[in-house]
Design an enzyme around this catalytic site. Structure first.
Site, PDB file in Angstrom:
ATOM      1  N   THR A  55     -26.733   2.270  10.575  1.00  0.00           N
ATOM      2  CA  THR A  55     -27.835   2.141   9.597  1.00  0.00           C
ATOM      3  C   THR A  55     -28.627   3.453   8.803  1.00  0.00           C
ATOM      4  OG1 THR A  55     -29.900   0.927   8.514  1.00  0.00           O
ATOM      5  CG2 THR A  55     -29.277   1.394  11.311  1.00  0.00           C
ATOM      6  N   THR A  73     -31.605  -3.415   7.954  1.00  0.00           N
ATOM      7  CA  THR A  73     -30.535  -3.974   7.516  1.00  0.00           C
ATOM      8  C   THR A  73     -29.651  -4.634   8.006  1.00  0.00           C
ATOM      9  OG1 THR A  73     -29.420  -1.956   7.530  1.00  0.00           O
ATOM     10  CG2 THR A  73     -30.341  -2.368   5.143  1.00  0.00           C
ATOM     11  N   CYS A 100       1.132  -1.086   0.426  1.00  0.00           N
ATOM     12  CA  CYS A 100      -0.037  -0.471  -0.189  1.00  0.00           C
ATOM     13  C   CYS A 100       0.911   1.378  -0.453  1.00  0.00           C
ATOM     14  CB  CYS A 100      -0.842  -0.222   1.326  1.00  0.00           C
ATOM     15  SG  CYS A 100      -1.867   1.525   0.440  1.00  0.00           S
TER      16      CYS A 100
END
Length: 557
Positions: A451, A463, A204
């Protein structure tokens, strides 16, 4: 969850980065002479003042310093350091304060008119996967980014993408600041170097460059960045734990801990030092997953993020060097509306089925083993990572291997009931590294409970089952089993393309491509995919921490 995320970021007293010294605020690579950049360094730091008047004065001081360097009476005589130009480029691209951003654009334009070669960003936005217009929005997102700029002196691409979920970003920034900047057992430059070592495991370059700059600003020796052999033996002794935490944390045992902390170990780590180091490593490893999973482009002032060449002679702005997606274009999207409807129906049916049926413990274990051993291909051929990464990796061939390859003897499963974050890891971490357990727990809670009661084009959706399936699937990949969870739900709720993305991002993040990102949840918002990325990142972090904390617990007995 905080209703005012920006206020949350600021409401932590000394835990917020308000007291960061000026050298830390104006992020620089120090590759240019200080005399050239001198007229602007102080004003750059004062741009982070919370006082509007002082900020305006700093902006004028910056402008005057730049114009004096340009010497407008003589066309073509401009002398601005590369570092000053890159500071201006960064401010022009990512500063959330409009007046600062516009002034930086104006100064770069003036410099160019005076014959100065000015840099330009190679990318059109923070992400190669997500359109810039989806990320650079106002509202609560902007408030939390302004707070980040005033506290840290810059807004990076990580923060800009995470700001799609402002409450989470505030918690993330608090935790990261505590790890890197607050009082603790490790010196600041060591913390950044450990993060560099960890990020290099996943190739990275984004995080390697970010923490290399932080390492130098904290007083680190530049020679350490040219290769691990130049770092102190004590830091090099972390390499075994680093590679295991990054790729196969289930192999970590109390013996690995004993070799570092027991009396007679040379060099010897204290338990407090070691726990700080391993949390830093696990944090960086999991953040690599987010960087690759969201296709983050290099920062405008990082290598691969800018060029001094005119547009006709350089790379396409959509294909910066070392971009996570430079070899992939976004393939055409099929109509995903049907997939959303199918998933909605499955969620309802699954809930009804679980209410009506009760699986035996044997069946639960069988379903877990089926998920754990499922063959999900992730291998993608990539070019070699840049040298600035490779020279900081020991045993680059050591990679993730499936926890339980088919037909092979696997390590014992970690049962969450035997060692869990809530009952064991949290208290141990808080004892050895005060307040860190609390900060991490808050971050885990926010990402799990986050959420907006919507899914793709549907509103008012619960969800929870989908979020839980994602979290538990990642822990399943790492060999962690919850006795009370039916792993049949994973197969019902997570389509194969989503599993490919999740496994790639959690286990081989450097292999994530635009094709993999765009192939799952094709009708979902980008913010929902970013939320999935956050769940993967945090579930992976907790899994790694559970294995290392269990090993420390066994050592301490």
């Amino acid at each position: 969850m905080a209703s005012n995320p920006a206020a949350t970021c600021q409401a932590n007293g000394d835990s917020k980065p308000g007291g960061v010294p000026a050298a830390r605020r104006s992020c620089g690579h120090r590759s240019e002479s200080e005399s050239d950049a001198g007229p602007t360094s102080k004003s750059l730091a004062r741009l982070c003042s919370r006082d509007d008047g002082e900020r305006r004065a700093a902006l004028e001081e910056l402008s005057q310093g730049v114009l004096q360097c340009l010497d407008l009476d003589r066309h073509g005589s401009g002398r601005l350091s590369k570092q000053t130009l890159l500071h201006l480029l960064r401010l022009s691209r990512s500063c959330p304060l409009q007046e600062v951003r516009e002034r930086a654009v104006e100064l770069l334009r003036t410099a160019q008119e005076q014959g100065v070669e000015v840099p330009r960003a190679l990318a059109s936005g923070p992400s190669a996967f997500i359109p810039a217009k989806e990320i650079l929005k106002g509202g609560p997102n902007q408030d939390v980014l302004i707070e980040s700029f005033l506290s840290l002196g810059r807004v990076d691409h990580i923060s800009m993408v995470m700001a799609m979920h402002p409450a989470y970003l505030c918690c993330f920034l608090k935790t990261q600041h505590a790890l890197l900047e607050m009082d603790g057992p490790l010196p600041r430059h060591w913390r950044h170097y450990i993060a560099v070592m960890a990020a290099a495991r996943h190739h990275c370059s984004y995080l390697v460059q970010q923490h290399s700059a932080g390492f130098l600003e904290a007083g680190g020796e530049e020679s350490w960045l040219s290769g691990l052999e130049h770092a102190p033996a004590k830091l090099r002794s972390l390499q075994t734990l680093n590679k295991l935490l990054a790729h196969r944390p289930w192999l970590i045992t109390q013996q690995h801990i004993q070799e570092l902390v027991c009396p007679g170990a040379e060099p010897r780590w204290s338990l407090a030092e070691l726990i700080h180091a391993v949390v830093l490593m696990a944090h960086a490893h999991s953040l690599c997953s987010f960087v690759w999973g969201c296709g983050l482009n290099p920062e405008p002032d990082h290598i691969g993020g800018y060029t001094f060449q005119p547009p006709s002679l350089s790379h396409s702005p959509h294909s910066p060097a070392h971009s996570p997606a430079h070899e992939d274009g976004r393939h055409e999207l099929a109509d995903g509306a049907v997939e959303v409807e199918v998933l909605m129906k499955r969620m309802v049916e699954l809930q009804q089925q679980q209410e009506e049926e009760e699986c035996t413990q044997e069946e639960m274990v069988t379903r877990f083993e089926r998920e754990r051993s499922e063959s999900i291909p992730t291998a993608v051929v990539r070019g070699a990572p840049p040298d600035l990464v490779l020279r900081l990796v020991e045993e680059p061939e050591f990679r993730y291997e499936d926890f339980a390859p088919r037909g092979e003897q696997s390590p014992p499963t970690m049962r969450a009931q035997d060692y869990s974050w809530e009952d064991h890891g949290f208290s141990l971490l808080n004892r050895l590294l005060p307040d860190m357990g609390q900060l991490l727990d808050e971050k885990f809670q926010i990402v799990c409970n986050l959420t907006y009661h919507r899914m793709a084009m549907h509103e008012g959706v619960d969800t929870h089952s989908l979020r839980k399936a994602l979290w538990n699937y990642i822990h399943c990949l790492y060999g962690i089993r919850y006795d009370d969870y039916d792993y049949g739900s994973v197969n019902v709720l997570l389509e194969r393309s989503l599993k490919v993305f999740v496994k790639t991002m959690a286990c081989h993040p450097e292999q994530t491509t635009a094709r993999i990102y765009h192939s799952f949840w094709r009708h979902f918002r980008h913010s929902e995919k970013v939320h999935a990325n956050l769940i993967v990142m945090e579930a992976r972090l907790q899994a790694a921490l559970l294995y290392i904390l269990r090993a420390i617990t066994h050592y301490m007995r």
